[in-house]
Design an enzyme around this catalytic site. Structure first.
Site, short mmCIF file in Angstrom:
data_model
loop_
_atom_site.label_atom_id
_atom_site.label_comp_id
_atom_site.label_asym_id
_atom_site.label_seq_id
_atom_site.Cartn_x
_atom_site.Cartn_y
_atom_site.Cartn_z
N THR A 98 0.87 -1.18 0.00
CA THR A 98 0.00 0.00 0.00
C THR A 98 0.90 1.22 0.00
OG1 THR A 98 -1.73 -1.17 1.19
CG2 THR A 98 -1.83 1.23 1.21
N LYS A 173 -7.25 1.23 -2.89
CA LYS A 173 -6.86 0.81 -1.54
C LYS A 173 -7.07 1.94 -0.53
CE LYS A 173 -5.24 -1.77 1.74
NZ LYS A 173 -3.92 -2.40 1.79
N LYS A 241 0.45 4.86 8.42
CA LYS A 241 1.04 5.26 7.12
C LYS A 241 -0.03 5.35 6.04
CE LYS A 241 2.40 2.05 4.63
NZ LYS A 241 1.86 1.16 3.57
#
Length: 289
Positions: A98, A173, A241
């Site tokens: 990701t 995502k 993150k």
């Protein structure tokens, strides 16, 4: 069937299981990870070792990577011993980390100049999905390359979908992580409320998981919360993150996402308390304190 030589970079919580599925289905697999010991199970199962991402890229036809952060992705792709400087013409490189949509687009453009094909294909489903081979995979890049890589992704994914040009997988995502972020707060508050009301938490979960409140997090992570099992299926630090990337992207679009902002604040509080390496279900600790 014409089987491509396959490679895998990154054998962490999810990567190891994904690589094992690939090895079991296609037999030939080369692997690289920064700590060789983490690849021990794969090597015992018959995988071959590469000393760098570049070495691996030079001897396979298709490779998959899943590492921690965007700077790790940049290193394995753009570094002197990386994929783009050493991969052979025609290589298909699929990054499943990701990461930032802009980085996926940069990799795609640079790779194309070198005759290398890339896809951004982040995954969802955590350690459970990786072990069971049922990950959701969100793919961006050239559709023809996606079709070639699809049989290999089916080794560890069951819900695989093409979303468009380079960066589209990463954008999808981000939407996934935005939905999860606020839902995790709801899961925690539901459990705290049920406990305060004196209810049997396991009975409550069985009831509400099958109704309108049902979600993957409620079915898979809430039982871990009840059991005080905070082992990582997906790290708190990595979720922070991801939420940071999503908020950056939203800012460039002029979007306000207050639910996501709150979730990130709570997870940062959790991380500051020493839970960065816990699984995301550790969010319940904030209410347990």
């Amino acid at each position: 069937m014409n089987t491509l030589k396959a490679g895998f970079i990154g054998t962490g919580v999810m990567g190891k299981s994904m690589a094992l599925h690939l090895l079991q289905k296609y037999e030939n697999l080369s692997v690289y990870t920064r700590t060789k010991e983490k690849a021990g199970e794969l090597l015992k199962a018959g995988a071959t070792w590469s000393d760098s991402p570049g070495e691996l890229a030079s001897k396979v036809d298709i490779l998959f990577s899943i590492v921690g952060y965007p700077h790790d992705v940049s290193e394995i792709y753009f570094g002197e011993n990386g994929i783009l400087h050493n991969g052979s013409e025609g290589l298909i490189a699929v990054d499943m980390t990701t990461s930032k949509p802009a980085l996926a687009q940069e990799i795609f453009k640079t790779a194309k100049l070198n005759g290398i094909h890339t896809l951004d294909a982040p995954v969802s489903g955590g350690d459970t999905g990786a072990r069971n081979g049922t990950l959701s995979i969100m793919v961006g890049g050239d559709e023809g390359v996606y079709e070639k890589a699809l049989p290999y992704m089916k080794a560890f994914g069951s819900n695989i979908r093409y979303h468009g040009e380079a960066g589209s997988g990463q954008h999808t995502k981000m939407a996934n992580q935005i939905a999860i972020a606020s839902n995790m707060i709801g899961v925690c508050e539901a459990l705290v409320y049920a406990r305060k009301a004196g209810l049997d938490l396991e009975a409550v979960l069985k009831t509400i998981s099958g109704g309108a409140a049902g979600s993957w997090s409620l079915s898979n992570l809430a039982p871990r919360m009840v059991a005080c099992d905070f082992e990582p299926g997906f790290y708190v630090k990595h979720f922070i993150k991801d939420m940071g990337i999503a908020l950056e992207e939203a800012d460039t679009m002029g979007l306000a996402l207050p639910g996501l902002s709150l979730a990130k604040e709570l997870y940062e509080e959790l991380s500051s308390a020493g839970a960065a390496d816990d699984g995301t279900q550790a969010l319940i600790k904030i209410w347990n304190e």
